[in-house]
Write a protein that holds these residues in place. Structure first.
Motif, PDB file in Angstrom:
ATOM      1  N   ALA A 182     -74.028 -56.677 -22.966  1.00 16.45           N
ATOM      2  CA  ALA A 182     -72.954 -57.425 -23.619  1.00 16.45           C
ATOM      3  C   ALA A 182     -73.344 -58.895 -23.782  1.00 16.45           C
ATOM      4  CB  ALA A 182     -71.662 -57.296 -22.819  1.00 16.45           C
TER       5      ALA A 182
ATOM      6  N   TYR B 227     -75.986 -59.144 -26.579  1.00 16.17           N
ATOM      7  CA  TYR B 227     -75.336 -58.972 -27.883  1.00 16.17           C
ATOM      8  C   TYR B 227     -74.595 -60.240 -28.282  1.00 16.17           C
ATOM      9  CZ  TYR B 227     -72.380 -57.189 -31.590  1.00 16.17           C
ATOM     10  OH  TYR B 227     -71.751 -57.014 -32.788  1.00 16.17           O
ATOM     11  N   SER B 228     -73.880 -60.806 -27.329  1.00 18.67           N
ATOM     12  CA  SER B 228     -73.117 -62.022 -27.574  1.00 18.67           C
ATOM     13  C   SER B 228     -74.025 -63.184 -27.980  1.00 18.67           C
ATOM     14  CB  SER B 228     -72.338 -62.376 -26.309  1.00 18.67           C
ATOM     15  OG  SER B 228     -71.292 -63.219 -26.591  1.00 18.67           O
TER      16      SER B 228
END
Length: 159
Positions: free
Chosen positions: A135, A138-139
């Motif tokens: 996550a 991806y961020s």
């Protein structure tokens, strides 16, 4: 009146795995899946979560974490394991307003399923660590696109 918190020394009745952000995700995954789970505490000021395991579980837990990491092809997540010589400030029986220590899952009667609890904790700990790393990646990769989109939305709302 019950004390707000007290210092405990791991290694006699329990050991503790202390982890920051991943600890909360690990707790949540174990709880939602109704897997074996021991006591869990939070120290909100230091942003750490304590996941309690039966005493003398350190070597077994370390092996399980390495095994789960290899099985999932992910790096071994960082954690601190407190045992003999360490200490932890455990929450009191009653949560007081503004207390930095809180039981997320208070201790109950001792379970004879400590090994299974350690296995479940290791599996979810590795999985939660990998999930949060993915996550975060991806961020970071999509941050410029997200900022560009927000800027476009602000222009639209300003009209």
């Amino acid at each position: 009146m019950a004390p707000a918190s007290r210092t405990c020394w791991p290694g006699r009745i329990f050991d503790v795995v202390v982890e920051e952000r991943v600890g909360l995700e690990t707790f949540d995954q174990l709880r939602r899946r109704k897997l074996l789970l021991g006591p869990v505490m939070a120290d909100w000021a230091s942003r750490q979560i304590g996941l309690f395991l039966p005493t003398r579980s350190e070597k077994k837990f370390a092996k399980l974490v390495v095994h789960e990491s290899a099985r999932n092809n992910s790096p071994v997540p960082a954690y601190r394991y407190l045992s003999h010589g360490g200490h932890v400030v455990a929450p009191g029986l009653m949560m007081l307003s503004g207390d930095r220590y809180e039981w997320l899952r208070a201790p109950g009667k001792r379970s004879k399923q400590g090994y299974l609890r350690g296995s479940a904790l290791a599996a979810m700990f590795v999985s939660a660590s990998a999930l949060l790393a993915c996550a975060d990646r991806y961020s970071e990769e999509n941050q410029p696109a997200a900022e560009e989109q927000r800027a476009g939305e602000e222009v639209t709302h300003a009209r």
